[in-house]
Design an enzyme around this catalytic site. Structure first.
Site, PDB file in Angstrom:
ATOM      1  N   ILE A 169       0.851  -1.300   0.095  1.00 47.69           N
ATOM      2  CA  ILE A 169      -0.064   0.063  -0.106  1.00 47.69           C
ATOM      3  C   ILE A 169       0.933   1.042   0.073  1.00 47.69           C
ATOM      4  CG2 ILE A 169      -2.054  -1.316   1.233  1.00 47.69           C
ATOM      5  CD1 ILE A 169      -1.079   0.185   3.847  1.00 47.69           C
TER       6      ILE A 169
ATOM      7  N   HIS B 197      -4.658  -4.150  -2.097  1.00 50.76           N
ATOM      8  CA  HIS B 197      -4.999  -3.974  -0.517  1.00 50.76           C
ATOM      9  C   HIS B 197      -5.296  -2.287  -0.529  1.00 50.76           C
ATOM     10  CE1 HIS B 197      -2.980  -7.903   0.759  1.00 50.76           C
ATOM     11  NE2 HIS B 197      -4.361  -8.029   0.322  1.00 50.76           N
TER      12      HIS B 197
ATOM     13  N   CYS C 176     -18.587  12.907   3.811  1.00 49.49           N
ATOM     14  CA  CYS C 176     -18.836  13.768   2.358  1.00 49.49           C
ATOM     15  C   CYS C 176     -18.116  13.192   1.062  1.00 49.49           C
ATOM     16  CB  CYS C 176     -18.807  15.006   2.352  1.00 49.49           C
ATOM     17  SG  CYS C 176     -16.925  15.539   2.744  1.00 49.49           S
TER      18      CYS C 176
END
Length: 243
Positions: free
Chosen positions: A105, A121, A132
């Site tokens: 990642i 991942h 939001c």
């Protein structure tokens, strides 16, 4: 150059549909700690198992604890790609490498210039507000104090797969690339973590290459197995000119 390296070189030279599937071992040579190695993140002593700190339960019930752990252990803003990342970028430029599928990642493949990277991942470089949906950079998250908050008042979370969550859309695309590949290079992964390791079972092409320091459950199925560090292996295939 030993016989395994010569064979690897020949396979790559003769393949025009290569897919690379990599794990933590691809990034450790950039100075990052892996997860399950002898000195891995999961072998360190914490109040709770490391998996808990990277779980949906921890994020939503105790975001301060989540972010204390996350910011300490997942910040790769100042980490640089290594020779493996740059070699894959070159293979992609040549048109040989069709996709990089990574369990990492850390965004290092993109830093090296690779374009088609499937992060099964997720990635620390994409973040969004759970309220939001507004997107935020990794710099904003890692440089924030305490829990990173959106201007709307919602908590910002990294777009990574936490324990307890489903795999992202990239996983289905990864399945397609591997199924169609002529050559699959699997590197820096023990191939013991589901569901990502099951991707290897899908491969139906000509050459399965496994490069890892230790043996894996799939070594007996491979065309070529090299038990060595990626730095040693790729270093014999590729000479990167330093900037």
């Amino acid at each position: 150059m030993n016989s395994n390296i010569i064979k690897l070189k020949e396979i790559i030279e003769n393949s025009n549909n290569i897919v690379f599937f990599g794990g933590a071992g691809v990034s450790t040579e950039s100075g990052l700690r892996d997860f399950k190695g002898d000195n891995g993140l999961y072998k360190q002593k914490y109040d709770k198992p490391a998996e808990y700190y990277l779980s949906t339960k921890c994020f939503y019930s105790d975001p301060k604890t989540f972010y204390d752990f996350y910011k300490t252990n997942m910040n790769t803003l100042n980490v640089k790609p290594n020779i493996t990342h740059y070699y894959l970028t070159e293979l992609e430029k040549q048109g040989k490498l069709k996709a990089i599928i990574t369990q990492n990642i850390d965004g290092l493949h993109q830093k090296a210039g690779s374009k088609n990277v499937l992060e099964v991942h997720g990635t620390t470089y994409k973040n969004y507000c759970v309220k939001c949906g507004k997107e935020y950079s990794a710099e904003f998250v890692f440089n924030s104090k305490g829990i990173p908050m959106c201007e709307c008042g919602g908590i910002i979370r990294p777009n990574v797969v936490l324990y307890g969550e489903m795999m992202p859309e990239e996983y289905s695309l990864a399945v397609s690339y591997i199924y169609k590949a002529e050559t699959l290079i699997v590197a820096g992964t023990s191939l013991t973590v589901e569901p990502a390791c099951s991707l290897v079972k899908i491969f139906n092409g000509k050459n399965l290459i496994i490069i890892n320091k230790d043996s894996t459950p799939y070594d007996n199925l491979a065309t070529l197995v090299i038990h060595d560090s990626l730095k040693n292996v790729i270093g014999k295939l590729f000479k990167k000119n330093d900037d």
